[in-house]
Design a protein around this motif. Structure first.
Motif, PDB file in Angstrom:
ATOM      1  N   ILE A  17       0.861  -1.188   0.000  1.00 18.31           N
ATOM      2  CA  ILE A  17       0.000   0.000   0.000  1.00 18.31           C
ATOM      3  C   ILE A  17       0.895   1.235   0.000  1.00 18.31           C
ATOM      4  O   ILE A  17       1.853   1.327   0.765  1.00 18.31           O
ATOM      5  N   ARG A  18       0.570   2.178  -0.867  1.00 20.99           N
ATOM      6  CA  ARG A  18       1.301   3.452  -0.917  1.00 20.99           C
ATOM      7  C   ARG A  18       0.280   4.540  -1.188  1.00 20.99           C
ATOM      8  O   ARG A  18      -0.547   4.413  -2.082  1.00 20.99           O
ATOM      9  N   SER A  19       0.327   5.595  -0.389  1.00 24.62           N
ATOM     10  CA  SER A  19      -0.586   6.707  -0.619  1.00 24.62           C
ATOM     11  C   SER A  19       0.158   8.028  -0.499  1.00 24.62           C
ATOM     12  O   SER A  19       1.104   8.149   0.255  1.00 24.62           O
ATOM     13  N   VAL A  20      -0.291   8.990  -1.288  1.00 21.77           N
ATOM     14  CA  VAL A  20       0.239  10.347  -1.248  1.00 21.77           C
ATOM     15  C   VAL A  20      -0.950  11.270  -1.256  1.00 21.77           C
ATOM     16  O   VAL A  20      -1.758  11.204  -2.179  1.00 21.77           O
ATOM     17  N   PRO A  21      -1.160  12.125  -0.309  1.00 21.85           N
ATOM     18  CA  PRO A  21      -0.449  12.259   0.972  1.00 21.85           C
ATOM     19  C   PRO A  21      -0.871  11.152   1.935  1.00 21.85           C
ATOM     20  O   PRO A  21      -1.851  10.444   1.691  1.00 21.85           O
ATOM     21  N   MET A 136       3.979  10.471  -8.913  1.00 23.08           N
ATOM     22  CA  MET A 136       4.409  11.852  -9.159  1.00 23.08           C
ATOM     23  C   MET A 136       3.866  12.374 -10.493  1.00 23.08           C
ATOM     24  O   MET A 136       3.593  13.547 -10.633  1.00 23.08           O
ATOM     25  N   GLN A 137       3.713  11.484 -11.472  1.00 23.29           N
ATOM     26  CA  GLN A 137       3.135  11.889 -12.750  1.00 23.29           C
ATOM     27  C   GLN A 137       1.678  12.281 -12.605  1.00 23.29           C
ATOM     28  O   GLN A 137       1.185  13.167 -13.273  1.00 23.29           O
ATOM     29  N   VAL A 138       0.977  11.603 -11.691  1.00 23.81           N
ATOM     30  CA  VAL A 138      -0.450  11.835 -11.504  1.00 23.81           C
ATOM     31  C   VAL A 138      -0.712  13.059 -10.640  1.00 23.81           C
ATOM     32  O   VAL A 138      -1.580  13.866 -10.924  1.00 23.81           O
TER      33      VAL A 138
END
Length: 139
Positions: A17-21, A136-138
């Motif tokens: 799982i990875r989320s930003v922020p 980062m592209q999104v």
């Protein structure tokens, strides 16, 4: 905002799982787990005869006010789920599809690693770098 998740087929627990922020990570966990039910419904609706011929990309699972949830299932029943901010109108279906293909290819690379035990959480710098560059592209 984007979340990338890979879930193991029998128990549906997250392998990555990875989320930003990262502030709303718990909300994303809930969103992802509810979307897994939608993925299972879409797969069962296709029928057993069409499973071998089906498209891996499931498309938009469901939209909410704040997010759009997309799904992808591999032939080995590993589920990929992405949650994208609804205000991001630049993302088209083709971009989402290609992002899932990148995830699937990177996941395949991990599975080919003789030191990786299938079902373990994914701890790979190469996979992290690919996911981070995609996010980062999104964003």
């Amino acid at each position: 905002v984007l979340v990338s998740v890979i879930c193991s087929p029998p128990q549906n627990y997250p392998l990555y799982i990875r989320s930003v922020p990262t502030e709303n990570e718990l909300k994303f966990h809930y969103t992802v787990h509810t979307s897994l039910d939608v993925v299972d419904e879409k797969i069962s609706a296709m029928g057993k005869a069409l499973v071998d011929q089906r498209e891996l990309y499931l498309g938009l699972l469901y939209p909410t006010e704040d997010y759009k949830v997309y799904g992808y299932v591999t032939n080995s029943k590993v589920k990929f789920v992405m949650v994208v901010d609804s205000s991001n109108t630049a993302l088209r279906d083709n971009e989402i599809r290609s992002m899932f293909r990148k995830l699937h290819n990177s996941y395949t690379d991990i599975m080919c690693n003789p030191f990786y035990n299938p079902g373990d959480r994914i701890h790979s710098r190469a996979f992290d770098n690919m996911v981070n560059s995609m996010m980062m592209q999104v964003c």
